[in-house]
Design a protein around this motif. Structure first.
Motif, short mmCIF file in Angstrom:
data_model
loop_
_atom_site.label_atom_id
_atom_site.label_comp_id
_atom_site.label_asym_id
_atom_site.label_seq_id
_atom_site.Cartn_x
_atom_site.Cartn_y
_atom_site.Cartn_z
N UNK A 49 -2.82 5.76 14.60
CA UNK A 49 -1.84 5.90 13.52
C UNK A 49 -1.86 7.29 12.90
N UNK A 50 -2.96 7.99 13.02
CA UNK A 50 -3.14 9.24 12.29
C UNK A 50 -4.00 9.01 11.06
N UNK A 51 -3.77 7.89 10.37
CA UNK A 51 -4.63 7.47 9.26
C UNK A 51 -4.34 6.02 8.95
N UNK A 52 -5.40 5.24 8.94
CA UNK A 52 -5.32 3.86 8.46
C UNK A 52 -6.72 3.45 8.05
N UNK A 53 -6.85 2.95 6.82
CA UNK A 53 -8.18 2.64 6.29
C UNK A 53 -8.79 1.46 7.06
N UNK A 228 4.60 -5.75 -8.82
CA UNK A 228 3.34 -5.38 -8.17
C UNK A 228 3.15 -6.11 -6.84
N UNK A 229 3.49 -7.40 -6.81
CA UNK A 229 3.35 -8.18 -5.59
C UNK A 229 4.28 -7.66 -4.50
N UNK A 230 5.52 -7.38 -4.86
CA UNK A 230 6.50 -6.91 -3.88
C UNK A 230 6.11 -5.53 -3.35
N UNK A 231 5.68 -4.65 -4.22
CA UNK A 231 5.29 -3.30 -3.76
C UNK A 231 4.02 -3.35 -2.92
N UNK A 232 3.11 -4.25 -3.26
CA UNK A 232 1.90 -4.39 -2.43
C UNK A 232 2.27 -4.85 -1.02
N UNK A 233 3.16 -5.86 -0.93
CA UNK A 233 3.59 -6.33 0.38
C UNK A 233 4.42 -5.32 1.13
N UNK A 234 5.19 -4.52 0.38
CA UNK A 234 6.03 -3.49 1.00
C UNK A 234 5.21 -2.34 1.56
N UNK A 235 4.16 -1.91 0.84
CA UNK A 235 3.48 -0.67 1.17
C UNK A 235 2.24 -0.85 2.05
N UNK A 236 1.76 -2.08 2.23
CA UNK A 236 0.63 -2.25 3.13
C UNK A 236 1.05 -1.80 4.53
N UNK A 237 0.18 -1.07 5.20
CA UNK A 237 0.48 -0.51 6.52
C UNK A 237 1.72 0.38 6.47
N UNK A 238 1.95 0.99 5.29
CA UNK A 238 3.11 1.87 5.07
C UNK A 238 4.42 1.18 5.42
N UNK A 272 -1.67 9.69 -5.45
CA UNK A 272 -1.82 10.82 -4.53
C UNK A 272 -1.62 10.34 -3.09
N UNK A 273 -0.48 9.71 -2.85
CA UNK A 273 -0.24 9.01 -1.59
C UNK A 273 -0.39 9.91 -0.36
N UNK A 274 -0.03 11.18 -0.48
CA UNK A 274 0.01 12.04 0.70
C UNK A 274 -1.36 12.23 1.35
N UNK A 275 -2.41 12.24 0.53
CA UNK A 275 -3.76 12.39 1.10
C UNK A 275 -4.67 11.23 0.70
N UNK A 276 -4.06 10.09 0.38
CA UNK A 276 -4.82 8.91 -0.02
C UNK A 276 -5.33 8.19 1.24
N UNK A 277 -6.64 8.02 1.38
CA UNK A 277 -7.16 7.37 2.60
C UNK A 277 -6.75 5.90 2.72
N UNK A 278 -6.32 5.29 1.61
CA UNK A 278 -5.87 3.89 1.66
C UNK A 278 -4.46 3.74 2.24
N UNK A 279 -3.73 4.87 2.30
CA UNK A 279 -2.32 4.81 2.65
C UNK A 279 -2.13 5.15 4.13
N UNK A 319 -0.80 15.00 8.85
CA UNK A 319 -0.63 13.56 8.75
C UNK A 319 0.86 13.23 8.65
N UNK A 320 1.29 12.18 9.34
CA UNK A 320 2.69 11.78 9.29
C UNK A 320 2.87 10.73 8.17
N UNK A 321 2.54 11.10 6.95
CA UNK A 321 2.68 10.19 5.81
C UNK A 321 4.13 10.18 5.34
N UNK A 322 4.59 9.01 4.95
CA UNK A 322 5.94 8.89 4.40
C UNK A 322 5.80 8.30 3.00
#
Length: 465
Positions: A49-53, A228-238, A272-279, A319-322
């Protein structure tokens, strides 16, 4: 691939079906493989992926697989038992039963977004039902598939389970092989191609596709909790999740409040999504550019969007972060309303009356998932019952797929058939009807030569039988 398929069919003829004890042994070996190599597999996925926690892989791939195996092992004995069924009284004392039999050799086409889960979940169902399997790994995760192929060879021989690496030629050829069943997880467009290829050999298919999964928020539900629930489900695994919320329907007078709360939730979940290791990153430049193209099309046609900061320009080795993205004022004719997003972009739509929101979802192709937020769960169940969707989570997102007792699969354009747990066992079994005649049988009365007694017997059975 032809040789692997021939070898597995030959093993089936020579050695017979995989019996109950062998199935348990294989499933336990698969669970042991996941425990032993979870770190290596998580690392390979991160590189692909380039980055995935690693925690994301453990939570959303490895743990669900281990839970699935444990669930199947605890129920497999009951599923495999022959089941007595009703025999009509004129045929007594004969007996009838249903015996589940494996269908044979199952082809599995894995998906890149969850390369372990969507490859091994159908494999667990195939093994539980006593089948052999050949897996085609996704091309976008080559390092993961290389390791997985090696580990599967340690579990069993290739005449039972085999994995072939994806390539353009393999991707084209694999769906047209004469399997006994074919399982695919991925895009609807690709699913059409696979179904056509399988149909040439009359191979039955299970297609798990996605579509545009909606989230509906009743006006009296706490907006902060829903956001919060919707954004968590939306953003997991980008957002690269087949059951991620694609768009949200919120009351018109609550839209601005919801957008503010969704922004806050995104910043809280991934600062800090662009360099966040969780993202998680986007694994392919073309996929990244597709997401950017959807936004450009929508913005050009009048949509408004928010990002915590603009997406950095792609550069070699970067990193190909979006960025997490919210988009509103979307209108018909925008590609983002027509195509599955499959990225960290949430479209916010509005309704004036809840019936308008329900009608909007019903008027579009059935999604793989539906999310409904409502204080009144009875009302939520009543509204969800009238909407065709593969699965539903009420007052949260995505977690229905973590329950082994709930089948996984879509309906209409989001899929054909289901697997997981008992439903995967049933999907990949042939329920063979068996009629056992007794020494004492009345069947001789209905065999030639036909005479007066035959006519009287048929008349009597027509009246009383």
């Amino acid at each position: 691939m032809d040789e692997l398929l021939a070898a597995q069919k030959s093993a089936l003829r020579e050695n017979g079906v995989i019996d109950y004890r062998q199935r348990r042994t294989l499933l336990r070996a698969l669970a042991q493989m996941l425990r032993q190599h979870s770190t290596a597999l998580s690392g390979a996925i991160a590189r692909d992926f380039g980055r995935r926690h690693p925690r994301e892989t453990e939570i959303y791939e490895i743990y669900p697989l281990q839970a699935e195996i444990a669930y199947v092992l605890s129920h497999l004995r009951n599923w495999t038992r022959p089941r007595a069924v009703h025999t009509r009284w004129p045929f007594l004392p004969a007996r009838s039963q249903i015996t589940p039999q494996p269908v044979g050799v199952v082809g599995i086409i894995g998906a890149w977004n969850y390369p372990l889960l969507l490859t091994l979940l159908p494999l667990i169902s195939a093994i539980a039902a006593g089948n052999r399997a050949i897996i085609k790994g996704p091309r976008l995760t080559p390092q993961t598939m290389t390791l997985l192929a090696q580990y599967l060879r340690d579990v069993t021989s290739e005449d039972t389970i085999a994995l072939v690496q994806g390539s353009p030629d393999v991707d084209h050829t694999f769906p047209g092989l004469p399997f006994d069943h074919l399982i695919f997880s991925g895009a609807t467009r690709t699913g059409r191609v696979i179904a056509r290829a399988a149909a040439r050999n009359l191979v039955p298919v299970t297609l798990s596709m996605s579509g545009k999964s909606p989230a509906i928020i009743q006006c009296d539900y706490p907006l902060a909790t829903a956001a919060r629930s919707i954004m968590a489900g939306k953003l997991v695994n980008a957002g690269q999740t087949c059951i991620a919320p694609d768009y949200c329907l919120v009351a018109a007078d609550q839209r601005d409040d919801f957008i503010a709360l969704a922004k806050s939730a995104a910043l809280s979940l991934y600062p800090h999504w662009a360099d966040n290791p969780d993202y998680t990153s986007i694994p392919n430049v073309l996929l990244w550019e597709r997401l950017e193209g959807l936004l450009q099309d929508a913005r050009r046609k009048g949509a408004i969007l928010w990002q915590p900061s603009p997406a950095p320009a792609l550069a070699d080795g970067a990193q190909r972060s979006f960025p997490p993205t919210l988009l509103w004022d979307a209108r018909p004719g925008m590609k983002i309303l027509e195509e599955e997003i499959f990225g960290p972009i949430l479209v916010v739509l509005t309704y004036d009356d809840i019936q308008e929101a329900l009608d909007y979802v019903r008027d579009h192709p059935a999604p793989l998932a539906l999310y409904y937020f409502d204080r009144d769960q009875r009302r939520a169940l009543r509204h969800c019952k009238g909407i065709a969707a593969g699965g539903v989570t009420i007052n949260d997102t995505i977690f229905h797929v973590a329950q082994p007792g709930i089948p996984f699969g879509g309906i209409g354009l989001s899929g054909i058939g289901q697997y997981r747990g008992m439903y995967g066992f049933q999907r990949l079994s042939h329920y063979q009807g068996v009629f056992r005649q007794n020494r004492l049988s009345a069947c001789e009365w209905v065999r030639p030569p036909y005479g007066r007694w035959t006519r009287l017997l048929i008349a009597w059975l027509s009246r009383w039988g």
